[in-house]
Design an enzyme around this catalytic site. Structure first.
Site, PDB file in Angstrom:
ATOM      1  CD  GLN A  71      -3.025  -0.865   2.269  1.00 24.25           C
ATOM      2  OE1 GLN A  71      -3.003  -1.613   3.237  1.00 24.25           O
ATOM      3  NE2 GLN A  71      -3.915   0.099   2.140  1.00 24.25           N
ATOM      4  CG  HIS A  72       0.447   3.366   2.435  1.00 23.10           C
ATOM      5  ND1 HIS A  72      -0.865   3.719   2.642  1.00 23.10           N
ATOM      6  CD2 HIS A  72       0.754   2.458   3.404  1.00 23.10           C
ATOM      7  CE1 HIS A  72      -1.326   3.074   3.709  1.00 23.10           C
ATOM      8  NE2 HIS A  72      -0.375   2.290   4.179  1.00 23.10           N
ATOM      9  CG  ASP A 289       0.004  -4.952   2.029  1.00 25.12           C
ATOM     10  OD1 ASP A 289      -0.823  -4.146   2.513  1.00 25.12           O
ATOM     11  OD2 ASP A 289       1.229  -4.829   2.194  1.00 25.12           O
TER      12      ASP A 289
END
Length: 527
Positions: A71-72, A289
Site C-alpha cells: 500500500q501507499h 496487501d
C-alpha cells in the site's frame, strides 16, 4: 477445472498462486524477487510479475487474475504513460515533514473525519506534497497518480507507454479498489469517494477520478506535455468483486512489451521473454496487501487478524467506518465492501530474533526455554520497544527489561518474557481497535512467528478471546485469487480454510497487569 490466479506484489517479492475457482485448491505457484530500497523503478515490479507468472507455468489455462500489493506507494505518470520518477514506497520516510505540515493545515479532527486516518510519512498524500516541494519540475509533468497495484493492473490490461504496450498510454483506464485508495489520505471510506480538495491541498493541482474506458473505445493518448493537462487523473474505484474495466483484449507478448530493464539479469530476462499474457483473461480490481490478507483468510465481522512479521499489524473487519483522532488506528476500507481498521507496531518477530540471539539459541531451543517458564515469567517483563514504537507513538523509546531479581533472572524467564512482551504490545493494538467500537470475537494469528509453539501457548494466555492459527500460506495472494474467482462468477467464494491450531481462551490477567506496570516505568531515550 476453472482456474484463477492471485498475485501478492509486496515490498520484497512477487508471489502468485493459481487455484481451482470452485474449491480453492492450490494448483501451482511462482515467485520472483523485488529490488531493495525505499524507491523503486516500477518496471522492476513488471519484470518480477511476469517472471513469477512464468515460474508458475503461465496463464494460458487461467480465466481470471487479480493483484494485491503493497500500500501507499506513489507512482506518478506523465501524459505518455511513462513513470516520471522512481516510485516512493510506504517505507520511504522523506515525507515526514510534509505529513506534519498537512496535519497542521487540515487539523487532526478534520483529517480523521474526512479520511478515517491521520497522515503519516507512509501515506501517498504526504509523498505528493514532498514531490511538489522538492522536485517541482517532476511534479509539473505528472498527469496521473497511481498506487503500485493500480499500475501493475493497468500494465496487465495492456496499457503503458506506446512503445512498451499494445494499447498505449490511456490514463483514463487506470483503476484501483477501495481498500488501497483508503491508504492515500485523499479518499474517504465513509463516503466511498475521493476527497479531491485534500488531493489539491497536498499536490497543488486539482484531480478527477478516471472515467474508465470500454475495450472497443481504447485510443492511445499521444497528447503533449502533461504540464498543460489538468486536472491530475486518479484511478477509477472498482467495487468489490468487480472487473477492472475490461478483460485483456489481446494477448501480450512480453518479449515485445517492454518487460525487461537494463538492470535485469540475463536469466530473468530469458524467463520473461518466454511469457505471454493471453487474451480474454478477466482482471479483478485488486487490493491493498492487508485487505488482501483479510480476504484470503475469509475474515468477517468479529475477526481480528494479528500478523507477526518484522513489524506487527492488528486489523479487524467491521461493518462501520472508523475515525481515530489520535492517529493510532488507521480507518481503512476492506476489499469486500466493509471496513478494516488497522494498527501497526514496529517490534514483532525481530523481538524474538534479538533475544534468541542474546541467549545463543535457535528458535526451537528458544521455544523450549520459554515453555519451561511459568506464565508471567517469574515477574520478568520485557517492554519491547527496540526500534522505538508506533503504537503507542513513542518513536524515541528503547526496550526495557523490568522486574529482575537474582532468582528471576533465568534464561527461561528471559525467553518467555520476550514472547509475553511482544504479544502484549500486539494486544495493545487490539485494544486500540476495540476502543473505537469494533467487535472482537476471535484472533486469527498469522506470520512466521505464529507457528512457534511457545508463541501459540502464550497467545492463548494474553488475548482474551479464542486464538486460531491458520495453516501457513500466502494469504495476500490467496485473497487476490478469491477476488479473481468472485469477479469471474459474481459470487464471493466460500473456500475452506485450514488451521494449524485452534486455542481456547486461557487468559492469565497477571501477564498484562505486570506489563502495564513496566510500561509506566518509561524508557531511556534513544542516543
Amino acid at each position: 477445472m476453472t482456474l484463477v490466479a492471485g498475485v501478492d506484489s509486496s515490498t520484497q517479492s512477487c508471489k502468485i498462486v493459481i487455484r481451482d475457482a470452485d474449491t480453492g485448491a492450490l494448483v501451482r505457484s511462482g515467485r520472483a524477487v523485488h529490488p531493495d530500497g525505499t524507491e523503486v523503478d516500477p518496471a522492476a515490479w513488471w519484470v518480477a510479475l511476469n517472471t513469477a507468472i512464468a515460474d508458475a507455468g503461465g496463464l494460458d489455462d487461467v480465466d481470471a487474475i487479480s493483484i494485491a500489493g503493497q500500500q501507499h506507494g506513489m507512482v506518478v505518470l506523465d501524459a505518455q504513460g511513462r513513470v516520471v520518477r522512481d516510485a516512493l514506497l510506504w517505507n520511504d520516510t522523506r515525507s515526514a515533514a510534509a505529513a506534519t505540515d498537512l496535519l497542521v493545515e487540515v487539523g487532526a479532527a478534520a483529517f480523521a473525519e474526512r479520511t478515517g486516518s491521520l497522515p503519516v510519512a507512509s501515506f501517498t498524500a504526504t509523498k505528493l506534497r514532498w514531490l511538489r516541494d522538492a522536485e517541482p519540475e517532476n511534479a509539473a509533468r505528472v498527469a496521473a497518480v497511481a498506487l503500485p497495484h493500480d499500475w501493475l493492473t493497468w500494465r496487465l490490461l495492456g496499457y503503458g507507454p506506446a512503445d512498451e504496450s499494445p494499447l498505449g498510454p490511456v490514463l483514463e483506464a487506470l483503476t484501483t479498489d477501495r481498500s488501497d485508495a483508503s491508504g492515500t489520505s485523499y479518499w474517504s471510506p465513509a463516503r466511498g469517494a475521493y476527497d479531491v480538495d485534500l488531493f489539491e491541498l497536498a499536490f497543488g493541482r486539482p484531480a478527477v477520478e478516471a472515467r474508465g474506458v470500454a475495450s472497443e473505445d481504447i485510443v492511445p493518448d499521444d497528447s503533449g506535455d502533461s504540464a498543460t493537462r489538468t486536472p491530475v487523473i486518479l484511478p477509477r474505484i472498482v467495487q468489490a468483486g468487480g472487473a477492472a474495466g475490461v478483460t485483456v483484449v489481446q494477448g501480450i507478448d512480453l518479449s515485445a512489451a517492454g518487460a525487461t530493464t537494463a538492470d535485469t539479469d540475463a536469466s530473468a530476462a530469458s524467463v520473461v521473454d518466454s511469457t505471454t499474457i493471453p487474451a480474454g483473461i478477466v482482471v479483478g480490481a485488486g487490493a491493498g496487501d492487508n485487505a488482501g490478507a483479510a480476504l484470503g483468510l475469509d475474515a468477517t465481522e468479529g475477526d481480528v487478524v494479528i500478523s507477526i512479521g518484522t513489524s506487527g499489524t492488528a486489523f479487524a473487519v467491521t461493518d462501520h467506518p472508523v475515525a481515530d483522532i489520535s492517529g493510532t488506528v488507521a480507518g481503512f476500507a476492506d476489499a469486500a465492501g466493509a471496513f478494516l481498521p488497522l494498527v501497526a507496531t514496529l517490534n514483532a518477530a525481530r523481538v524474538l530474533a534479538s533475544i534468541s540471539t542474546l541467549l545463543g539459541v535457535d528458535y526451537d531451543e528458544f521455544a523450549a526455554l520459554a515453555l519451561a517458564a511459568e506464565p508471567g515469567s517469574g515477574g520478568v517483563v520485557l517492554v519491547p520497544y527496540f526500534e522505538g514504537e508506533r503504537t503507542p507513538n513513542l518513536p524515541d523509546a528503547t526496550a526495557t527489561y523490568a522486574g529482575l531479581t537474582i532468582a528471576s533472572s533465568t534464561r527461561e524467564n528471559f525467553a518467555r518474557a520476550a514472547i509475553e512482551g511482544m504479544l502484549c504490545a500486539l494486544a495493545d493494538g487490539l485494544g486500540a481497535v476495540r476502543s473505537l467500537g469494533v467487535d472482537a470475537r476471535r484472533v486469527l494469528l498469522i506470520g512466521g512467528a505464529a507457528q512457534n509453539v511457545a508463541v501459540q501457548a502464550v497467545a492463548a494466555q494474553v488475548f482474551d478471546v479464542p486464538v486460531s492459527i491458520p495453516t501457513p500460506g500466502e494469504y495476500v495472494a490467496d485473497g487476490a485469487a478469491r477476488q479473481a474467482a468472485w469477479t469471474l462468477s459474481g459470487a464471493r467464494p466460500t473456500w475452506p480454510l485450514s488451521f494449524a491450531a485452534e486455542l481456547s481462551q486461557a487468559t492469565v490477567p497477571a501477564i498484562t497487569a505486570q506489563y502495564r506496570l513496566a510500561q509506566k516505568l518509561g524508557s531511556t531515550p534513544r542516543a
